[in-house]
Design a protein around this motif. Sequence first.
Motif: not given
Length: 571
Positions: A259-268, A281-289, A310-316
Amino acid sequence: MCGISGIVGPMSDYAVPVGQMVQAQRHRGPDAHAVYCDAQVGLGHNRLSIIDLHETANQPFHSSCGRYVMVFNGEIYNYRELKSRLFGHPFRTNSDTEVLVELYSKYGTEMLEWLNGMFAFAIWDKSERRLFCARDRFGVKPFYYAIHQGSLYFASEIKALHAAGVEKNIDQTVLADYIAKGSYGMPDESFWSGIKQLPGGCTLSFEPSRGQVELKSYYDFVSRVQHTAQLHSEAELKAAYHPLLHDAVSLRFVADVPVGFNLSGGLDSSLLLAFVNAANPDKGEQIEAFTFYTGDPNYDELPWVELLLEQEKNPLNRVKLSVDELPRLAEEVAKFQDEPFGGFPTIAYSGIFRQAREKGVKVLLDGQGMDEAWAGYDYYRSPASQSLVQGTKSPLTRPAVFEADFLGAGRNVSYPKPFDSELLNLQYRDIFYTKIPRALRFNDRVSMQHSVELREPFLDYRLVEFGFAQEQKWKIRNQEGKWYLRQFAQEVVPKRLSLAPKRPLQTPQREWLRGELRDWADSHIQQLAQRDFIRGSELSKEWEAYQKGLSDNSFYVWQWINLNIILNTNN
C-alpha cells in the motif's frame, strides 16, 4: 477492487455477451476472471487480488447455503469486525467477499448499515429468481446499468455495456448541460442514452418475471448529520475527531499487497502523511509516496511535497507529466474514461498509478474529501462566486459556440437544498452532485486503467458526517477555510504547511494550450468545427481570443478538445 458485470432476463445464451463484458473490463482485474451462468442470469467478474490472494476467494462467489451467488467490486474495510455477527460460520476464505455474501444470507439488506467501505455488488437469489445490487454511500465504486431487449445489463464501466450490445448513443440532454453549465450529469445519469448509474447509497432490485428496476435509498445523510453532535471546543473536537481519523486511515491499510499513498503539498496531504505513518510507526520506509509534477514552478507542488517528507522515511516517487507526451496520453485516458473528464490534472494523475503498478504497489491512498466536509473551497467563503473550478473568475463555458437547437436539449440545472444554511447546501451539492462524484469517476478510471486500487480514507462516512455537522465557526474563520483542521494539523505537521492557503492542484493546462500544444488543440478544434451542432465562426472567434490570453481559465477549451476526442473514440 475489481470489475463486475451481468445480464438478467430472457436470454438463451449469457456466456457470450457476459464474456464480452469481462473482456472489456480486463484492466480492472487482471488476476482472475470468471463467468457464472444459469437460467435467467449471467454474472461476470474480473479480479484484482488485494485481500486473501488465494484462488478460493475468486468470484463469482457462492454462499455456503448455495442460495446466493455474488459479484463484488470494492473493499469492506471492517470485514474482520463483522465476522463476529457470523459467529460459528465455517469460513472457507479470509476474504471480505465471503463475509459480505454471508452477511446478506443471514441478515438481508439490514447489513448495509454496518458496512464501512467502498463497494458495488450484485447478488443473485437462486430461490427467488431475483437480483439485488447496492452501491456504497458516496458512490466511490461505479455501477452502470441499462435495460436492453427486455433484460437488465449492468457493469462497472460503460464500455462493458457497449461491448455486450447496448446501443452507443450520446445523451443529448446531459451533453448539453455539460457544454452550457459545466455539469457532468446527475447521480443517476451517464453521458450515454439509456445507460444509468445506481446512485450512491442506493439499492437496485430486478426480477426477470416483472422486468422492472426497483431503486431504494438506504443512506439518509441529511438525517444522520442532523443527529450528529455539534461540539463546542477545540478539545472536544480533537477528542472525538482524532480517533476517527486514525481509525479511518488504519482501516485503509487492510490488504495483503503493498500500500502506498498520493501526496500534494497541501493541508489534506499533510494530514494523510501524518496519519499514514502514525498507523504504521515502524514501516515508513516501506510505504511509498507518489506525486506528479510538470516542471513549471508556477504550478508544481513538488517543493512542498519534499518539505513534507523532509523528516519522514517514506520514499518519494516523482512522476513527471511531459508536455510532449500529453497528446498521446489524452487519447489513451479517454479510452478508459468513456465520458468527458477533467483535463490535464486527470492525465497527470494517471501517470501516478502507472508508476505505482510498475513498482508493484497495488493500492494507493488519496486525500479526497476534506474540502467538502470542512468547507475548504474559496466559493464557500464568497457566496457570490459559484464557479466549480477553484481560482477562476471568468465564465467556465462558452455555450454561444454551439447551435441553439443543440443547447435546447439542456435543462436549468439545480440541486436540492435540504438545509437552512447556504453553506451546508453548497457542501451537500459538492458531496453528492458535483465535486465528489466527478472526482470519484475520473479517479476510479485512471486508477483501474493501470490495475491499481484507490482508497479514500477521508471519505469514510463517519468523518464526512462529523465534519459536515459542525458549526460554521469551525469551518470558516477570518476568511480561511477548514479552520479547525488547520489548528489540529499544527500538532502533527510543520506549522508552515498547516497554515498554507488552499491551492488548487493544477497543471499549466492554460499555458500549454496557448503555447506548446497550440497546434494539437487547433487540430481538434478545427475537427469539432465541422460538426453540425457547432457555430464555426463563433468557435473561431473564441479560440482566437483565448490564444491572445483573454481568459483566466481553459475549461471550455478543454471541453472542445475532450468532446472531439470522446466522439472520435466512440464512433
